[in-house]
Scaffold this active site. Sequence first.
Site, PDB file in Angstrom:
ATOM      1  N   CYS A 293       3.452  -4.479   6.547  1.00 44.43           N
ATOM      2  CA  CYS A 293       3.229  -4.373   5.108  1.00 44.43           C
ATOM      3  C   CYS A 293       4.445  -3.765   4.413  1.00 44.43           C
ATOM      4  CB  CYS A 293       2.006  -3.499   4.841  1.00 44.43           C
ATOM      5  SG  CYS A 293       0.458  -4.191   5.494  1.00 44.43           S
TER       6      CYS A 293
ATOM      7  N   HIS B 283       0.844  -1.188   0.000  1.00 46.66           N
ATOM      8  CA  HIS B 283       0.000   0.000   0.000  1.00 46.66           C
ATOM      9  C   HIS B 283       0.882   1.241   0.000  1.00 46.66           C
ATOM     10  CE1 HIS B 283       0.682   0.799   4.310  1.00 46.66           C
ATOM     11  NE2 HIS B 283       0.432  -0.487   4.548  1.00 46.66           N
TER      12      HIS B 283
END
Length: 169
Positions: free
Chosen positions: A140, A128
Amino acid sequence: MTPGDLVLTPRGVRFQGRVFPATLGRGGVRADKREGDGATPAGVHRIVGMLYRPDRMARPADWALPIRPGDLWCDDPGYEDYNLMVRAPFPARAETLRRADPLYDLVILTDWNWPFAEHGKGSAIFLHRWRRPGAPTEGCVAFRPDHLRWIAARIGFGTRLIVDEGLRR
């Protein structure tokens, strides 16, 4: 490795002859990823989905699915829908995908601990946008928004994200 792989290096993520600056989890890279440790899991992770905010951007790839109001990601390791996309209202702990900030305007899903999650191994390793350069994630891999869109337009279902256990950025 193939030219179509996303390969995490000390300089960023190498993909199709380019290197994109990226940020990782606050816990570094770990082979023994656990829920809440903030680590990016080492290994070979396949891309299994792409989500986007249609009210904020054009569809980034023909296989991307819209994030709707009420879309959530269950991050409660004690619940049967752990590490799965769910809908509100939802009885367990879950992360909102349709956020007020732009962090999840474009989300690329990996197969980390999915689709049959082992409780406690960690959930939702996404690609992301970053909050800002160098700001760590909860595990992430995060990119500059324009780089994430460039990558999203060129990957496919099954593209590999390769994270070397020896990488301790």
